[in-house]
Design a protein around this motif. Structure first.
Motif: not given
Length: 407
Positions: A149-173
């Motif tokens: 959605y092009g009008a939306v700005t989210n200023t809090g932690p999102t689940h996309l960021k949580l997914g990116e973090f989990s992916l970083k864990i998987q890749e690191t190990f």
């Protein structure tokens, strides 16, 4: 888990200033042009972290701050109106929220919408605001689908960021197989399926990178022996998103069945910071019952992903002012300290919008006369991928999804 793996999200927290200034919302001599912001948030159900009694004091602080700053929006003053996103039963509604949005649009023609927070009520409003080209700023609406959605700005932690973090864990190990997602999902309830939407970000990011992933939904009547069996058959790296008591029961069952816990690692997504709330020590396994010993041993294989509340004096000052205003304006006592981060993120949304609007107007000013509202997408784009920095009244603190050591 190494310290540097913690996912860093920036949250700017205000330094609360006096409300006394030359321009206040009740000053009848103030002839500045009005900029209306329309908030769509739950009015009565304070179980939602973005409910009106929780968030309104923070929004009012931000509006007072903007209106007291002669340099931020010269010639303009912010004005806040509010609509209720609840249905008659007090739950977020995907039918009421868009109707309220239309009513607010027709009655006030707001320059921006604040909220909604719940995913289901936010989705139709996001469609409308994108169609209307009106910015929508929220610290809720965390599901990954809102990135479209092009009008939306989210200023809090999102689940996309949580997914990116989990992916970083998987890749690191180097973990490419046997990832498993276990989550609560009562589709028939009136909640917003928060656990389902949280693991959706993890699921999508892992699948994009071709990491083999198995997902399992916990229904109402949980057969813990069956869940343990499913994990032993399908997972080694296990992400669990559910209420804390359910997760503890699962880990106790895991230990009682004699599973070799050294062959597993569990990441508990503590979505509502249950393991850290209420001033308790960081012992999410502890309940003071006969299973404490088993739970403590089982939690040796657990990392808890949760929020870390700031500990600087300016943030505590913000929280104290928030509590005072909630008590005075709504007769509501705020006790859930981690939910204050949501209120702070809504404060940031108003400040971020005001800064983006100021920058946009400075480049599109049309001369004397009333200030013409700029196109919404021009303002929205200036809010994306940026944080506040370094003025004397505001600073950055860190909000982590972080690991929790078990002692």
């Amino acid at each position: 888990m190494p310290f540097w793996l913690r996912l860093l999200l920036l949250l700017s927290v205000p330094l609360i200033q006096s409300d006394g200034c030359s321009f206040s919302s009740g000053n009848m001599t103030d002839d500045r042009q009005k900029v209306t912001l329309a908030a769509i948030l739950p009015t009565t159900n304070t179980d939602y972290p973005w409910s009106w009694p929780r968030v309104a004091p923070a929004l009012n602080q931000a509006i007072s701050r903007v209106n007291c700053d002669p340099w931020l929006l010269p010639g303009l003053k912010l004005h806040l109106v509010h609509g209720n996103s609840e249905n008659n039963a007090g739950y977020c509604s995907d039918s009421m929220a868009p109707l309220v949005a239309v009513d607010l649009k027709l009655a006030h023609d707001p320059w921006a919408f604040i909220g909604p927070g719940c995913d289901y009520s936010s989705s139709p409003v996001a469609r409308f605001t994108t169609h209307w080209d009106v910015p929508m700023v929220t610290a809720g609406a965390r599901a990954i689908g809102f990135k479209t959605y092009g009008a939306v700005t989210n200023t809090g932690p999102t689940h996309l960021k949580l997914g990116e973090f989990s992916l970083k864990i998987q890749e690191t190990f180097g973990w490419q197989r046997h990832a498993m997602l276990v989550y609560s999902d009562n589709k028939d309830s009136n909640d917003d399926r928060p656990y389902y939407f949280a693991v959706e970000g993890v699921y999508d990011l892992l699948r994009i990178q071709n990491i083999s992933t198995y997902d399992y939904s916990l229904e109402n009547d949980i057969n813990y022996k069956l869940v343990v069996q499913k994990i032993r058959e399908n997972g080694r790296v296990v992400y669990v998103c559910c209420p804390l008591d359910i997760f503890r029961n699962l880990m106790v069952q895991f230990w009682k069945e004699g599973a070799d816990l050294e062959n597993f690692v569990f990441f508990f997504i503590d979505l509502f910071a249950e393991g850290l709330g209420g001033g308790r020590s960081a012992r999410p396994w502890y309940q003071g019952d006969q299973d404490d010993y088993a739970a403590k041993l089982a939690f040796r294989s657990v990392k808890v992903l949760t929020y870390m509340e700031p500990h600087n004096p300016e943030y505590f000052q913000f929280v104290e002012t928030l509590k005072r205003d909630a008590k005075e304006s709504f007769n509501f006592t705020i006790k859930d300290s981690l939910y204050n981060l949501v209120a702070a993120s809504f404060y940031d949304g108003v400040m971020l919008y005001s800064q983006a609007l100021n920058e946009t107007l400075s480049q599109h000013r049309t001369g004397p006369g009333p200030i013409k509202r700029p196109k919404g997408d021009l303002v929205t784009r200036r809010m994306w991928n940026r944080t506040f920095s370094g003025d004397p009244s505001r600073f950055h603190v860190c909000l982590f999804w972080t690991d929790l050591a078990v002692g």
